[in-house]
Scaffold this active site. Structure first.
Site, PDB file in Angstrom:
ATOM      1  N   ASN A 158       0.810  -1.236   0.000  1.00 49.70           N
ATOM      2  CA  ASN A 158       0.000   0.000   0.000  1.00 49.70           C
ATOM      3  C   ASN A 158       0.833   1.271   0.000  1.00 49.70           C
ATOM      4  O   ASN A 158       0.400   2.287  -0.543  1.00 49.70           O
ATOM      5  CB  ASN A 158      -1.041  -0.019   1.134  1.00 49.70           C
ATOM      6  CG  ASN A 158      -0.425  -0.098   2.494  1.00 49.70           C
ATOM      7  OD1 ASN A 158       0.750  -0.431   2.642  1.00 49.70           O
ATOM      8  ND2 ASN A 158      -1.204   0.194   3.503  1.00 49.70           N
ATOM      9  N   GLU A 256       4.243  -3.627  12.425  1.00 50.90           N
ATOM     10  CA  GLU A 256       3.208  -2.615  12.197  1.00 50.90           C
ATOM     11  C   GLU A 256       2.090  -3.329  11.461  1.00 50.90           C
ATOM     12  O   GLU A 256       2.217  -3.656  10.282  1.00 50.90           O
ATOM     13  CB  GLU A 256       3.813  -1.462  11.396  1.00 50.90           C
ATOM     14  CG  GLU A 256       3.106  -0.174  11.637  1.00 50.90           C
ATOM     15  CD  GLU A 256       2.086   0.085  10.577  1.00 50.90           C
ATOM     16  OE1 GLU A 256       0.928  -0.366  10.763  1.00 50.90           O
ATOM     17  OE2 GLU A 256       2.444   0.690   9.578  1.00 50.90           O
ATOM     18  N   CYS A 290      -3.270   1.501   6.583  1.00 46.63           N
ATOM     19  CA  CYS A 290      -3.542   0.898   7.893  1.00 46.63           C
ATOM     20  C   CYS A 290      -4.041   1.932   8.884  1.00 46.63           C
ATOM     21  O   CYS A 290      -4.576   1.580   9.928  1.00 46.63           O
ATOM     22  CB  CYS A 290      -2.318   0.177   8.413  1.00 46.63           C
ATOM     23  SG  CYS A 290      -0.844   1.150   8.259  1.00 46.63           S
ATOM     24  N   GLU A 464       8.029   3.709  14.312  1.00 43.16           N
ATOM     25  CA  GLU A 464       8.834   4.122  13.164  1.00 43.16           C
ATOM     26  C   GLU A 464       8.795   5.640  13.064  1.00 43.16           C
ATOM     27  O   GLU A 464       7.762   6.253  13.338  1.00 43.16           O
ATOM     28  CB  GLU A 464       8.305   3.468  11.884  1.00 43.16           C
ATOM     29  CG  GLU A 464       8.417   1.941  11.973  1.00 43.16           C
ATOM     30  CD  GLU A 464       8.154   1.217  10.665  1.00 43.16           C
ATOM     31  OE1 GLU A 464       7.172   1.523   9.985  1.00 43.16           O
ATOM     32  OE2 GLU A 464       8.962   0.346  10.320  1.00 43.16           O
TER      33      GLU A 464
END
Ligand code: ADP
Length: 484
Positions: A158, A256, A290, A464
């Protein structure tokens, strides 16, 4: 055919130990354009043997890379960042071709992806240690931060560029070497980044990119005692599997994973701002992120007004091939994604939801789905429980703040949440109660390299970006100096 100003950025080979290579057995995987169904390129279908070699190359390259100064690593990263921006248009075209997102969004992602490299080029120089006041006069206590060693990264389709630079930039800044396996749908963006890394002066073996069989490559990465850290972005089931596979070698992990982001609109919200936030957080990348808001919880007093305004705005979103000017929503990544969205909407309608706009496949065919708003949704419907990953906003009505917080937290996921209110006290009260790693308050835009991105619960581990992003690739060493 894809027209690029610099055609050498289209690299249909793996990048292993500084060389561009095919799979050992010569087999390939086709990369297709989701807007046209056409094959853009064939990339190597590597497996366990190539993964072993990539890890060995990263191990070989580790000591000399770790021993460079932070300033030297910083300068190489800085050149990589500059090359990405210099080639922004080509990189965006490659991304739109293999992923489908509108070209303007792809250009935005390239700038966003590059921003992580710039950020960690700067952070490399700030990996400070500490000196701790000693409990004894003849002792000194010193803590240093060291590179963790060889790393592995597995990334999704994505965000074909940003999910790589978020991992590779801090790894390289920390003095680690890394092997990356990009998603099979979007390997060309990853390989173009490797080409630019090579041009920037990243030495052979420091960054390796291999495409191919996910479970075989992932199996080698997770079983290898050489690999000390795995960073994964993707679905929760695959993250759980990789976590289990890493248990044998006790690797450091960043995960993640999936989300189920609530977007709460309180009665005292600025409704126009909430609609703008909803558009930004829901329909970007056709809903395939997400942190996309997955379910909308709207207080009774503004429910009808918000639903009407959102539906009007959503009905105007231009849908088409991401390469065409003005398009705001491209196709979904593949047929499986389309079927999932279709099934979730059908299920909601069967259980009493109503369509405010959209609600079906788009007339363009392929994998396009109409930008959709559903009203009269309840939390018993699958659309509120599962990650939709498509351009569908389901709206549920609530009465009280306590009910909104309860509904928002009633999920095993905890990545991003959003809420809109103009009450100062409510901002702090609700922010404190939401069990999420990221909370957008009166904004739908939360992603930036300067802030820590990551979730709680089944949404994952680690962060991150920000200064914390470097720690994921470092380990602490405590030096006890005696006899002073
Ligand atoms: P998505 O639904 O976004 O495709 P996945 O979790 O399936 O999410 O994929 C994310 C990444 O994980 C991709 O690079 C994919 O190839 C990889 N992947 C999928 N299954 C495995 C596996 N068993 N082992 C290692 N990597 C995997």
């Amino acid at each position: 055919m894809l027209q690029l100003q610099d055609p050498s950025l289209l690299r249909p080979s793996c990048y292993l130990d500084g060389a561009w290579v095919a799979a050992d057995d010569g087999s390939t995987i086709a990369v297709t354009n989701p807007a046209t169904g056409q094959t853009i390129a064939q990339v190597p279908r590597c497996g366990a043997a190539e993964a072993e070699r990539a890890i060995a190359a990263a191990e070989q390259a580790l000591a000399p890379w770790r021993d460079t100064t932070a300033a030297q690593r910083s300068r190489i990263l800085r050149r990589w960042f500059e090359l990405m921006l210099a080639h922004q248009d080509d990189l965006a075209a490659i991304m739109t071709a293999e992923q489908g997102k509108p070209l303007a969004e792809a250009r935005g992602e390239i700038a966003y992806a590059a921003s992580y490299i710039e950020w960690f080029a700067e952070e490399a120089k700030r990996a400070y240690g500490e000196v701790i006041p000693s409990p004894a006069q003849d002792r000194q206590i010193v803590v240093t931060r060291e590179s963790i060693g060889v790393c592995a990264a597995i990334t999704p389709w994505n965000f074909p560029s940003a999910m790589i630079t978020r991992k590779v930039a801090p790894a390289l800044a920390a003095g680690c070497t890394i092997v990356v396996k990009p998603a099979e749908q979007t390997p060309l963006s990853a390989l173009a980044l490797a080409e630019l890394a090579e041009r920037a002066g990243v030495p052979a073996g420091v960054l390796n990119v291999i495409t191919g069989q996910a479970s075989a490559i992932g199996g080698v990465m997770t079983a290898s005692p050489t690999v000390r850290k795995l960073s994964f972005t993707g679905s929760t089931p695959v993250g759980q599997l990789l976590m289990q596979q890493c248990a044998g070698t006790v690797k450091k992990l960043s995960l993640e994973l999936g989300g189920n982001a609530p977007f709460i609109v309180f009665d005292d919200a600025d409704v126009d701002a909430a609609v703008a936030g909803a558009l930004a957080s829901k329909y970007r990348n056709a809903g395939q992120t997400c942190v996309c808001s997955n379910r909308f919880l709207v207080q009774a007093g503004v429910y009808d007004r918000f639903a009407q305004k959102l539906a009007e705005a959503v009905a105007c979103l231009p849908v088409g091939n991401g390469m065409d000017a003005g398009v705001a929503q491209g196709p979904l990544i593949d047929q499986a994604a389309l079927h999932k969205v279709e099934a979730l909407v059908q299920d909601a309608l069967a259980h009493g939801a109503r369509i405010a706009t959209g609600g079906a496949r788009h007339a363009l065919g392929g994998t396009w789905y109409q930008p959709t708003v559903l009203t009269h949704v309840t939390d018993a419907m699958a659309v509120m429980r599962e990650e939709i990953f498509g351009p569908v906003a389901p709206l549920q009505r609530f009465e009280s703040e306590a009910e909104a917080v309860r509904l928002a937290n009633d999920t095993p996921f905890g990545l991003a949440a959003y809420f809109f209110t103009q009450s100062h006290a409510r901002v702090w009260r609700v922010a404190r109660q939401l069990e999420y790693g990221i909370v957008g308050i009166n904004t739908g835009a939360i992603s930036t390299e300067v802030a820590p991105f990551g979730g709680v619960k089944l949404s994952g581990l680690g962060r991150e970006g920000s200064r914390h992003g470097l720690d994921e690739y470092m380990t602490l060493k405590y030096l006890a100096l005696g006899g002073l």
